[in-house]
Scaffold this active site. Sequence first.
Site, PDB file in Angstrom:
ATOM      1  N   THR A  27       0.919  -1.428  -0.060  1.00 28.88           N
ATOM      2  CA  THR A  27       0.417  -0.026   0.188  1.00 28.88           C
ATOM      3  C   THR A  27       0.715   1.334   0.269  1.00 28.88           C
ATOM      4  O   THR A  27       1.985   0.937   0.808  1.00 28.88           O
ATOM      5  CB  THR A  27      -1.073   0.060   1.230  1.00 28.88           C
ATOM      6  OG1 THR A  27      -1.719  -1.283   0.853  1.00 28.88           O
ATOM      7  CG2 THR A  27      -1.769   1.350   1.808  1.00 28.88           C
ATOM      8  N   GLN A 100      -4.596  -7.580  -6.008  1.00 25.87           N
ATOM      9  CA  GLN A 100      -5.113  -7.410  -4.606  1.00 25.87           C
ATOM     10  C   GLN A 100      -6.463  -7.065  -4.539  1.00 25.87           C
ATOM     11  O   GLN A 100      -6.243  -6.087  -3.966  1.00 25.87           O
ATOM     12  CB  GLN A 100      -3.776  -7.890  -3.658  1.00 25.87           C
ATOM     13  CG  GLN A 100      -4.222  -8.361  -2.622  1.00 25.87           C
ATOM     14  CD  GLN A 100      -3.332  -8.370  -1.034  1.00 25.87           C
ATOM     15  OE1 GLN A 100      -3.384  -6.351  -0.810  1.00 25.87           O
ATOM     16  NE2 GLN A 100      -3.035  -8.472  -0.499  1.00 25.87           N
ATOM     17  N   HIS A 175      -7.815 -10.542  -0.489  1.00 29.41           N
ATOM     18  CA  HIS A 175      -7.159 -10.410   0.607  1.00 29.41           C
ATOM     19  C   HIS A 175      -7.340 -10.928   1.946  1.00 29.41           C
ATOM     20  O   HIS A 175      -8.113 -10.779   1.984  1.00 29.41           O
ATOM     21  CB  HIS A 175      -6.647  -9.004   0.819  1.00 29.41           C
ATOM     22  CG  HIS A 175      -5.636  -8.413   1.720  1.00 29.41           C
ATOM     23  ND1 HIS A 175      -5.257  -8.759   2.612  1.00 29.41           N
ATOM     24  CD2 HIS A 175      -5.471  -7.418   1.622  1.00 29.41           C
ATOM     25  CE1 HIS A 175      -4.181  -8.846   3.645  1.00 29.41           C
ATOM     26  NE2 HIS A 175      -3.732  -7.073   2.968  1.00 29.41           N
ATOM     27  N   ASN A 178      -4.042 -10.476   7.243  1.00 30.60           N
ATOM     28  CA  ASN A 178      -3.589  -9.275   7.961  1.00 30.60           C
ATOM     29  C   ASN A 178      -4.795  -8.328   8.901  1.00 30.60           C
ATOM     30  O   ASN A 178      -5.153  -7.237   9.198  1.00 30.60           O
ATOM     31  CB  ASN A 178      -2.902  -8.234   6.923  1.00 30.60           C
ATOM     32  CG  ASN A 178      -1.710  -8.268   6.512  1.00 30.60           C
ATOM     33  OD1 ASN A 178      -0.866  -9.381   7.074  1.00 30.60           O
ATOM     34  ND2 ASN A 178      -1.101  -7.791   5.522  1.00 30.60           N
ATOM     35  N   TYR A 180      -8.043  -7.933   8.406  1.00 28.63           N
ATOM     36  CA  TYR A 180      -9.622  -7.590   7.603  1.00 28.63           C
ATOM     37  C   TYR A 180     -10.112  -8.618   7.091  1.00 28.63           C
ATOM     38  O   TYR A 180     -10.160  -9.399   8.039  1.00 28.63           O
ATOM     39  CB  TYR A 180      -8.488  -7.288   5.686  1.00 28.63           C
ATOM     40  CG  TYR A 180      -7.430  -5.639   6.288  1.00 28.63           C
ATOM     41  CD1 TYR A 180      -7.123  -4.470   6.431  1.00 28.63           C
ATOM     42  CD2 TYR A 180      -6.101  -6.067   6.091  1.00 28.63           C
ATOM     43  CE1 TYR A 180      -6.655  -3.772   7.020  1.00 28.63           C
ATOM     44  CE2 TYR A 180      -5.535  -5.126   5.927  1.00 28.63           C
ATOM     45  CZ  TYR A 180      -5.383  -3.903   6.351  1.00 28.63           C
ATOM     46  OH  TYR A 180      -4.086  -3.126   6.506  1.00 28.63           O
ATOM     47  N   ARG A 227      -4.181 -14.749  -0.089  1.00 27.58           N
ATOM     48  CA  ARG A 227      -3.597 -14.400   0.652  1.00 27.58           C
ATOM     49  C   ARG A 227      -4.036 -14.527   2.278  1.00 27.58           C
ATOM     50  O   ARG A 227      -4.544 -14.196   2.482  1.00 27.58           O
ATOM     51  CB  ARG A 227      -2.799 -13.043   1.142  1.00 27.58           C
ATOM     52  CG  ARG A 227      -1.480 -12.620   1.728  1.00 27.58           C
ATOM     53  CD  ARG A 227      -1.259 -11.354   1.312  1.00 27.58           C
ATOM     54  NE  ARG A 227       0.703 -11.402   1.233  1.00 27.58           N
ATOM     55  CZ  ARG A 227       1.614 -10.412   1.053  1.00 27.58           C
ATOM     56  NH1 ARG A 227       0.824  -9.798   2.030  1.00 27.58           N
ATOM     57  NH2 ARG A 227       2.506 -10.277   1.932  1.00 27.58           N
ATOM     58  N   ASN A 235      -3.297  -5.527  12.505  1.00 26.42           N
ATOM     59  CA  ASN A 235      -4.039  -4.589  13.143  1.00 26.42           C
ATOM     60  C   ASN A 235      -5.064  -5.044  14.230  1.00 26.42           C
ATOM     61  O   ASN A 235      -6.663  -5.598  14.020  1.00 26.42           O
ATOM     62  CB  ASN A 235      -5.257  -5.145  11.193  1.00 26.42           C
ATOM     63  CG  ASN A 235      -4.464  -3.807  10.758  1.00 26.42           C
ATOM     64  OD1 ASN A 235      -3.907  -2.605  10.998  1.00 26.42           O
ATOM     65  ND2 ASN A 235      -4.258  -4.515   9.587  1.00 26.42           N
ATOM     66  N   GLY A 316       8.503  -8.129  -0.358  1.00 31.08           N
ATOM     67  CA  GLY A 316       7.766  -6.566   0.027  1.00 31.08           C
ATOM     68  C   GLY A 316       8.643  -4.921   0.320  1.00 31.08           C
ATOM     69  O   GLY A 316       8.963  -4.656  -0.584  1.00 31.08           O
TER      70      GLY A 316
HETATM   71  C1  LIG Z   1       4.526  -0.191   3.478  1.00 30.83           C
HETATM   72  C2  LIG Z   1       3.680  -1.411   3.175  1.00 30.83           C
HETATM   73  C3  LIG Z   1       2.798  -1.496   2.699  1.00 30.83           C
HETATM   74  C4  LIG Z   1       1.104  -3.089   3.053  1.00 30.83           C
HETATM   75  N1  LIG Z   1       0.613  -3.215   2.035  1.00 30.83           N
HETATM   76  C5  LIG Z   1      -0.019  -4.395   2.537  1.00 30.83           C
HETATM   77  C6  LIG Z   1      -0.944  -4.776   1.432  1.00 30.83           C
HETATM   78  O1  LIG Z   1      -1.477  -3.753   1.149  1.00 30.83           O
HETATM   79  N2  LIG Z   1      -1.373  -5.751   1.735  1.00 30.83           N
HETATM   80  C7  LIG Z   1      -0.968  -6.988   2.206  1.00 30.83           C
HETATM   81  O2  LIG Z   1      -1.054  -7.785   2.131  1.00 30.83           O
HETATM   82  N3  LIG Z   1       0.256  -6.766   3.070  1.00 30.83           N
HETATM   83  C8  LIG Z   1       1.215  -5.598   3.154  1.00 30.83           C
HETATM   84  N4  LIG Z   1       2.282  -5.168   3.463  1.00 30.83           N
HETATM   85  C9  LIG Z   1       2.437  -5.717   4.221  1.00 30.83           C
HETATM   86  C10 LIG Z   1       3.405  -7.226   2.940  1.00 30.83           C
HETATM   87  O3  LIG Z   1       2.851  -7.856   2.063  1.00 30.83           O
HETATM   88  C11 LIG Z   1       4.980  -7.859   3.907  1.00 30.83           C
HETATM   89  O4  LIG Z   1       3.812  -9.001   4.092  1.00 30.83           O
HETATM   90  C12 LIG Z   1       5.427  -7.534   4.639  1.00 30.83           C
HETATM   91  O5  LIG Z   1       6.435  -6.627   4.307  1.00 30.83           O
HETATM   92  C13 LIG Z   1       6.634  -8.639   4.758  1.00 30.83           C
HETATM   93  O6  LIG Z   1       7.391  -9.026   3.648  1.00 30.83           O
HETATM   94  P1  LIG Z   1       8.531  -8.237   3.752  1.00 30.83           P
HETATM   95  O7  LIG Z   1       9.585  -8.653   5.030  1.00 30.83           O
HETATM   96  O8  LIG Z   1       9.365  -9.108   2.396  1.00 30.83           O
HETATM   97  O9  LIG Z   1       9.209  -6.460   3.673  1.00 30.83           O
HETATM   98  C14 LIG Z   1       2.882  -4.110   3.284  1.00 30.83           C
HETATM   99  C15 LIG Z   1       4.001  -3.923   4.301  1.00 30.83           C
HETATM  100  C16 LIG Z   1       4.578  -2.347   3.889  1.00 30.83           C
HETATM  101  C17 LIG Z   1       5.570  -2.393   4.052  1.00 30.83           C
END
Ligand SMILES: Cc1cc2nc3c(=O)[nH]c(=O)nc-3n(C[C@H](O)[C@H](O)[C@H](O)COP(=O)(O)O)c2cc1C
Length: 363
Positions: A27, A100, A175, A178, A180, A227, A235, A316
């Site tokens: 996001t 997503q 989705h 997390n 939601y 997911r 949350n 991510g």
């Molecule tokens: C800035 C940011 C925005 C994110 N937005 C979403 C999202 O829109 N949907 C989602 O399922 N997870 C979202 N996440 C979680 C990431 O997809 C991911 O699960 C998390 O960063 C862990 O992976 P990583 O260690 O590779 O960063 C977000 C994470 C970050 C840091």
Amino acid sequence: MTNKTLFEPYALGPITLSNRVVMAPLTRNRAGEGLVPSELAAEYYGQRASAGLIITEATQVSRQAQGYQDTPGLYTPEQIAGWQKVTDAVHARGGRIFVQLWHVGRVSHIDLLGGDAPVAPSAIRAATKTFVSNGFADVSEPRALAFEELPGIINDFRQAAANAIKAGFDGVEVHGANGYLLEQFAKDGANVRTDAYGGSVENRARLMLEVTAAVAEEIGAERTGIRISPVSPANGISASDPQAQYDFIVDKLDTLGIAYIHVVEGATGGPRDVAPFDYSSLRRRFSKTYIANNGYDLELATSQLADGKADLFAFGKPFIANPDLVARLQGGAPLNQIDPATIYGGGAAGYTDYPTLAEASGN
Ligand SMILES: Cc1cc2nc3c(=O)[nH]c(=O)nc-3n(C[C@H](O)[C@H](O)[C@H](O)COP(=O)(O)O)c2cc1C
């Protein structure tokens, strides 16, 4: 023993990915008027098209589904047209992209919903914050959804999935993670319903499974993924027996024949070992693709691939600052670091201006 690498093509059903590195949903709160993805979004995703698969930032299926400022939707003609520019930019560079689709449920604020209360399985407020026009704010008190409202929510997901195909997406990720809406139904910390959507493992899984089945029916199971985050407290959510809940969910997802499950292992963005959970149980129960996420780097992804723990690996945070993440991983190159000040909202700074290796070296 087969010697698989992260950098070989992978057949995700009918869709060929150029490698096993997935861009996780991120996001960025930069949608324009009408919650339409901006021209900059097309540039941003196009820059990241060397990922084997891009999964977009979470995208609302309806107005009621919104929980944060300036997150995009996929329920108006203007939003479909905006996303078409994004998918065109990614496809022009040989990439693949799923959207997503989310409904935030109780993780929202009346200011984002025209004064209406956020909706939830039960009227239990989450201990979490959201982001509105004047900054972070506690989420608002939700109201419990009536049984009669649930078909409408399922239909919103179905319609948004149809819109996704119209906009040129290769597929849809539901989705279900997390904290939601769909996870709020699945986890008993947020769901104390006494109808067919609460009370037992089976009932709590129902909405997530009905939504996924509707999306699969609309666009094809082979273009549908989901997911999940079985033990993530993201949350303000909790579950008393996530192993039983998610073993059940994944058994049922497998019978739907969908393309993949995308599993956030541990606390989203936090410790991978936040709570005991046997992910290999999900892997065994699901016959198609397993995408693993959370805290992966080249070394961990390589060893988990060799051990057969997952097929694809979603990154991510590394994709925020590294448009050419795949080339950097493959070449063992250093990664750019994220500027925390420009993650959420704003314009090109911290969005489309992170340099590739070639740009950084002046080539
Ligand atoms: C800035 C940011 C925005 C994110 N937005 C979403 C999202 O829109 N949907 C989602 O399922 N997870 C979202 N996440 C979680 C990431 O997809 C991911 O699960 C998390 O960063 C862990 O992976 P990583 O260690 O590779 O960063 C977000 C994470 C970050 C840091």
